[in-house]
Design a protein around this motif. Structure first.
Motif, PDB file in Angstrom:
ATOM      1  N   ASN A   1     -38.955  78.046  49.980  1.00 54.36           N
ATOM      2  CA  ASN A   1     -39.174  76.642  50.338  1.00 54.36           C
ATOM      3  C   ASN A   1     -37.819  75.935  50.472  1.00 54.36           C
ATOM      4  O   ASN A   1     -37.184  75.611  49.475  1.00 54.36           O
ATOM      5  CB  ASN A   1     -40.029  76.009  49.237  1.00 54.36           C
ATOM      6  CG  ASN A   1     -40.530  74.627  49.620  1.00 54.36           C
ATOM      7  OD1 ASN A   1     -39.991  73.984  50.515  1.00 54.36           O
ATOM      8  ND2 ASN A   1     -41.559  74.173  48.931  1.00 54.36           N
TER       9      ASN A   1
ATOM     10  N   THR B   1     -36.438  56.698  49.156  1.00 51.52           N
ATOM     11  CA  THR B   1     -37.789  57.280  49.225  1.00 51.52           C
ATOM     12  C   THR B   1     -38.274  57.663  47.828  1.00 51.52           C
ATOM     13  O   THR B   1     -39.189  57.043  47.293  1.00 51.52           O
ATOM     14  CB  THR B   1     -37.796  58.507  50.146  1.00 51.52           C
ATOM     15  OG1 THR B   1     -36.883  59.496  49.652  1.00 51.52           O
ATOM     16  CG2 THR B   1     -37.432  58.120  51.568  1.00 51.52           C
TER      17      THR B   1
ATOM     18  N   SER C   1     -39.266  61.098  52.944  1.00 53.00           N
ATOM     19  CA  SER C   1     -38.864  60.888  54.330  1.00 53.00           C
ATOM     20  C   SER C   1     -39.846  61.553  55.293  1.00 53.00           C
ATOM     21  O   SER C   1     -40.501  62.535  54.964  1.00 53.00           O
ATOM     22  CB  SER C   1     -37.457  61.458  54.548  1.00 53.00           C
ATOM     23  OG  SER C   1     -37.437  62.843  54.248  1.00 53.00           O
TER      24      SER C   1
ATOM     25  N   PRO D   1     -43.255  73.467  53.343  1.00 48.96           N
ATOM     26  CA  PRO D   1     -44.197  73.615  52.239  1.00 48.96           C
ATOM     27  C   PRO D   1     -44.627  72.300  51.591  1.00 48.96           C
ATOM     28  O   PRO D   1     -45.566  72.292  50.818  1.00 48.96           O
ATOM     29  CB  PRO D   1     -43.449  74.516  51.258  1.00 48.96           C
ATOM     30  CG  PRO D   1     -42.514  75.287  52.134  1.00 48.96           C
ATOM     31  CD  PRO D   1     -42.087  74.303  53.184  1.00 48.96           C
ATOM     32  N   GLY D   2     -43.973  71.188  51.917  1.00 55.59           N
ATOM     33  CA  GLY D   2     -44.524  69.889  51.515  1.00 55.59           C
ATOM     34  C   GLY D   2     -45.895  69.732  52.127  1.00 55.59           C
ATOM     35  O   GLY D   2     -46.648  68.820  51.807  1.00 55.59           O
TER      36      GLY D   2
ATOM     37  N   HIS E   1     -28.350  66.232  52.248  1.00 55.31           N
ATOM     38  CA  HIS E   1     -28.066  64.790  52.313  1.00 55.31           C
ATOM     39  C   HIS E   1     -26.611  64.560  52.673  1.00 55.31           C
ATOM     40  O   HIS E   1     -25.706  65.054  51.986  1.00 55.31           O
ATOM     41  CB  HIS E   1     -28.406  64.127  50.980  1.00 55.31           C
ATOM     42  CG  HIS E   1     -29.872  64.187  50.652  1.00 55.31           C
ATOM     43  ND1 HIS E   1     -30.517  65.361  50.353  1.00 55.31           N
ATOM     44  CD2 HIS E   1     -30.818  63.214  50.605  1.00 55.31           C
ATOM     45  CE1 HIS E   1     -31.806  65.112  50.131  1.00 55.31           C
ATOM     46  NE2 HIS E   1     -32.019  63.819  50.274  1.00 55.31           N
TER      47      HIS E   1
END
Ligand code: TXA
Ligand code: MG
Length: 319
Positions: free
Chosen positions: A54, A27, A173, A216-217, A59
């Motif tokens: 945030n 990504t 993502s 928060p994205g 992963h």
């Protein structure tokens, strides 16, 4: 400047000793650290200048590792993981107590995904801990899709950038959470909602909330160039309206000629929204350096990855 390298063992050693390193994914590039190392995670927040409320995405090397960080996993989440991992899908799941609150910003859920990049999968397999990795850009700015983008953003803040080439997907993502058994779309991303809905049925969507953003994205201003940027469905009219300025134009397929346009790019001459998504951030980085007074960006078709592209363009253009 951090050293750009393809040496996985070198980067692994740095991460084992509590360091932070930039890593490639399909990504965008991430700024990674051991989820169990408080010093490394502090450093990620500091380097990104990211507010500590945030939370970060964890992963994992594979689906089997999910049980080490999440519990009470809905059957639908397992079905999605089976279908789309490794891949650009992040799941919000009830967290195990062993996941530090620092990772989840005190939330009861943890965000997890298995990234689909050969170097990073090898790296994760060689480590005894998962990696927390937000996108490797200063908070609010355009996400990096190459090692060079990361290098331009940071000074001597960390030692290594693992060079995995250009990101194949090019947009973050897609984030899916669960309200009971009901799947909820938290962030448009490079897995199309239609592909998820083929398995889940209709997704609920959560809306923007500036005060207490769930993700928060979703902040209204994000992914933003330094140059003033506007989004339009009518390129001809908008270029005419700004004809007294030096314009950089970002379009979907076709070029457009006008004396005020000093620089322009088309995201997908082939008309494929996947091509456009992969090209978006690199194009925005170049647009921002073109010496224009204003960037005019054309709205993409409203389906498939066009949804994620328009979402990013809207946030990039929000005052
Ligand atoms: O593609 C991606 O997801 C990239 C690569 C590096 O994996 N990562 C990424 O991370 O985009 P970041 O930190 O830039 O965006 C993660 C988003 C943030 O908006 C964060 O608020 C949200 O995920 N998030 C993380 N944990 C969450 C949680 N428990 N609940 C709600 N939102 C969460
Ligand atoms: Mg980000």
């Amino acid at each position: 400047m951090p050293q750009i390298t393809r040496d996985i063992a070198l980067v692994a050693e740095s991460l084992r000793s509590g360091g932070v390193a930039a890593i490639p994914t399909e990504t965008v590039y991430g700024l990674a650290g051991n989820i169990y190392d408080a010093g490394a995670i502090d450093a990620i927040y500091r380097i990104k200048q990211r507010p500590s409320h945030n939370p970060l995405i964890v992963h994992l090397p594979n689906r089997a590792a999910l049980d080490t960080v999440a519990k009470d996993i809905p059957a639908l989440a397992l079905a999605l993981a089976e279908r789309f991992w490794p891949g650009p899908l992040t799941l919000l799941l009830p967290k195990k107590d062993t996941v530090p609150d620092q990772i989840t910003a005190g939330k009861a859920t943890v965000a997890v995904r298995v990234p689909n990049h050969p170097l990073t999968l090898q790296l994760l397999a060689s480590l005894s801990f998962p990696l927390a990795a937000p996108s490797a850009n200063p908070f609010g700015s355009i996400s990096p899709t190459s090692a060079a983008h990361v290098a331009e953003y940071f000074g001597d803040d960390f030692a290594y950038i693992l060079d995995g080439g250009e990101c194949r997907k090019g947009i973050e993502s897609t984030i899916i959470g669960f309200n009971g058994d009901q799947p909820v779309l938290y962030r448009w991303g490079s897995l199309a909602a239609e592909d998820i809905e083929a398995i889940t049925g209709p997704l609920q969507h959560i809306t923007h909330n500036e005060q207490a953003p769930e993700a928060p994205g979703m902040l209204l201003r994000h992914y933003a160039p330094d140059t003033q940027t506007i989004l339009t469905s009518d390129v001809v009219e908008t270029v005419a309206a700004y004809a007294d300025r030096k314009i950089a134009l970002l379009r979907f397929r076709e070029p457009y000629q006008h004396a005020s346009i000093i620089y322009q790019e088309q995201l997908a001459p082939d008309g494929d929204l996947n091509t456009a998504a992969a090209a978006l951030y690199a194009a925005m980085h170049r647009m921002d350096k073109a010496g224009a007074d204003i960037i005019i960006a054309e709205r993409m078709p409203d389906h498939g990855l066009g949804m994620a592209i328009n979402d990013r363009l809207e946030r990039a253009t929000h005052a």
